[in-house]
Structures are given as structure tokens and as C-alpha cells.
Scaffold this motif. Structure first.
Motif, mmCIF file in Angstrom:
data_model
loop_
_atom_site.group_PDB
_atom_site.id
_atom_site.type_symbol
_atom_site.label_atom_id
_atom_site.label_comp_id
_atom_site.label_asym_id
_atom_site.label_seq_id
_atom_site.Cartn_x
_atom_site.Cartn_y
_atom_site.Cartn_z
ATOM 1 N N GLU A 25 0.071 0.065 -9.720
ATOM 2 C CA GLU A 25 -0.988 1.466 -9.580
ATOM 3 C C GLU A 25 -2.616 1.026 -9.870
ATOM 4 O OE1 GLU A 25 0.781 4.053 -12.076
ATOM 5 O OE2 GLU A 25 2.557 4.340 -10.793
ATOM 6 N N ARG A 112 4.735 2.852 4.479
ATOM 7 C CA ARG A 112 5.169 3.015 3.058
ATOM 8 C C ARG A 112 4.943 1.677 2.305
ATOM 9 N NH1 ARG A 112 11.078 4.858 4.096
ATOM 10 N NH2 ARG A 112 10.556 3.743 6.150
ATOM 11 N N GLU A 116 7.803 0.895 -4.261
ATOM 12 C CA GLU A 116 8.481 2.157 -4.080
ATOM 13 C C GLU A 116 9.347 1.952 -2.907
ATOM 14 O OE1 GLU A 116 4.607 2.675 -6.233
ATOM 15 O OE2 GLU A 116 5.053 1.695 -4.487
#
Length: 322
Positions: A25, A112, A116
Motif C-alpha cells: 500500500e 488485478r 490481493e
């Protein structure tokens, strides 16, 4: 040749790796903060965000139209980022330059990301968008000629895996594959390629960082020996589309990219490999503002302009930039 002085200046400002766990992140936020504002980006006829509906789900795409025309060749682009970084925004300038120089309509894929969504999620998204593009040829204005796939680093991995899947599925539409310093072997034995030791430290991407960077993609239990994970491990490369492989002199991944080109040639595939002297991994994304490192976009355009790919005797080419 030593690293280009402008790249050396940037490398000198980077902190030394401290062994801390990677924070996806925070790293994504850092990349997003460096994206140029829209008003200073390379202007094109149109840039539109859209959604490709594929068997793996709805995939965000960004469609770049270089100029007004009746029809276009298509180029589907997969951004790099070790399978867990990068976005439509961080690589927007790459897609714009590809569109400008090739004259093709470029479709950049917002696949994607790991962790995740680990293997094979991103690969499925990329393959699905390529098939979506072929199926929506009318809406996209495809001229029915070139349908190329291109990618940098981990995006180059997807290029090789997508073309292999398409071949095995009997989907013949892909005409060209373009790989910028591709990551093709996720078995990171440091003795496998000389460049892993030669360029182990000091050039941005470091050999010791390869395993932790790619571990997010592999955490689903993916096997690095699987050719869809490590495309260079595919035994039979015959019948794949013509390839342009761009490598960087000071890149740990240099030798696997060049070996892939050699193996393609030995399998009868038309291929050219260009090693950019003085360059490091990521130079197409990070340093294309240096004139000699903008040339991969022009080289891609020349490659695509040959409707049947390169001649069968093209073989491996020499260094493209000094």
C-alpha cells in the motif's frame, strides 16, 4: 559501458535496502504521488477509460487513440511493477508514447494486482482483454491487421504467457509480442544467469530483492516451474508470434530476456533483441525522457510496421543504444 550519468544521479539518491518487509500500500502510494498531472501529459487525439467484460470479470482499461483515422492496428499493453505495483496512471506516459510512435490504438490493462489477487488473476485479466479487443474490433476500429501485445518487466512476463495461452487455445489473432526487460523466470537461483550476479547491486533493481518482490504473486502456491508462471520454461516455442525483446545492460534480468529471444529464434520465430547500453531495469518507464532511451518506442513502431514480422534471417540484433 558504465551506467548512464543521468541514471546514476537518480540511483545515488535512493536509500539502500534495509531488509524491511515490503508494504504494497505504501509503495503504491509512492508511485501514485509521482504521476504527472494530466495537463503536462503527451497529448493524443483521445484517451478514454472503459471496462472490458471478460471471463475473469470486469477489467479496467484505458484506450489511447493517437490520431483521427478510419481504422487502426491495436496494441494491448500490460504495465510492469513486480505483479503488485503499477497502474493505468503510473504507466500512462508509456502507453501514450507507444500510441504516438506506432500509430496504433493502445489498450492499457488495469489488471488485478497481488497480493490481493495472486497468480493467475492478473494473467487471466490480460488474456481476457486481448480476446475482448479482438471480439470488439468494430467498436475499437481495428483494421484487422496488427494485434500486438506489449509489456515491461512483469508485464513482459504476461506478454509471453498470454501469447503461449493464445497459441495453445488456437486463438491466432496476436501478430506481435513486444517485451521490455521482461521477468520471465521466477526461479531466482542466482547462478541461473550471469546477469543476476553481474548486476546484483547498485542499479535500482537488485537481485536480492527479486524473490520478496515477486513472492506476492506466487503466494497462491504457484510453481515457478510452470511455464505460465515462468514463460522461459516453456519447452516448445514454435508457432509463437514475432517478437521484439528490449533488454538493459545493467539489469539482473538481462540474460533471461536475451535467452528467451535466442530460444524463440531457435524455434523458428522471427525475433530481434536489442540491448540498451548504459541502461538499467525500468528505463523505458523511468528514463524515456533521455533521448536515447526513448528509442524503444521508435523501435517498436518499426517492428510493427513490418506486417509479417521480421525476416526469417533477422536473428538477434546488436546493441540498440550506445
Amino acid at each position: 559501458m558504465t551506467i548512464h550519468p543521468e541514471i546514476a544521479k537518480i540511483l545515488a539518491t535512493l536509500p539502500a535496502p534495509d531488509g524491511s518487509p515490503l508494504n504494497p500500500e505504501a509503495m503504491r502510494a509512492g508511485g501514485a504521488a509521482m504521476v504527472a498531472p494530466p495537463e503536462v501529459r503527451l497529448p493524443l487525439h483521445s484517451v478514454q477509460d472503459a471496462t472490458a467484460v471478460t471471463p475473469s470479470g470486469e477489467v479496467p482499461v484505458r484506450i489511447y487513440t493517437p490520431a483521427e483515422a478510419d481504422a487502426y492496428g491495436l496494441l494491448v499493453y500490460f504495465h510492469g511493477g513486480a505483479f503488485f505495483l503499477g497502474s493505468l496512471d503510473t504507466h500512462d506516459h508509456v502507453a501514450r508514447s507507444l500510441a504516438k510512435e506506432t500509430g496504433h490504438k493502445v489498450i492499457s490493462v488495469g489488471y488485478r494486482l497481488a497480493p490481493e489477487a495472486s497468480f493467475p488473476a492478473g494473467l487471466d485479466d490480460c488474456y481476457g482483454v486481448v480476446r475482448w479487443a479482438a471480439e470488439h474490433r468494430g467498436n475499437l476500429g481495428w483494421d484487422g491487421k496488427n494485434l500486438a501485445v506489449a509489456g515491461d518487466s512483469s508485464g513482459g512476463n504476461f506478454v509471453a504467457a498470454v501469447t503461449a495461452r493464445a497459441h495453445d487455445d488456437g486463438f491466432p489473432a496476436i501478430t506481435h509480442q513486444i517485451l521490455f526487460y521482461p521477468s520471465l523466470d521466477l526461479d531466482f537461483d542466482v547462478d541461473r544467469y550471469g546477469s543476476l550476479r553481474e548486476n546484483a547491486e547498485g542499479y535500482g533493481l537488485e537481485t536480492a530483492g527479486l524473490l520478496p518482490f515477486n513472492s506476492f504473486y506466487l503466494q497462491s502456491g504457484a510453481d515457478p516451474a510452470d511455464p505460465l508462471v515462468s514463460p522461459i520454461k516453456r519447452q516448445d516455442l514454435a508457432g509463437l508470434p514475432p517478437a521484439l525483446v528490449i533488454t538493459a545492460e545493467h539489469d539482473p534480468l538481462r540474460d533471461e530476456g536475451e535467452l528467451y529471444g535466442l530460444r524463440l529464434r531457435e524455434a523458428g520465430v522471427n525475433v530481434a533483441v536489442s540491448r540498451y547500453e548504459g541502461a538499467n531495469h525500468g528505463f523505458v518507464q523511468n528514463f524515456s525522457w533521455i533521448p536515447e532511451f526513448y528509442r524503444p518506442f521508435e523501435e517498436t513502431a518499426a517492428f510493427l510496421s513490418k506486417s509479417a514480422g521480421l525476416s526469417g534471417n533477422a536473428g538477434l540484433q546488436g546493441s540498440a543504444a550506445q
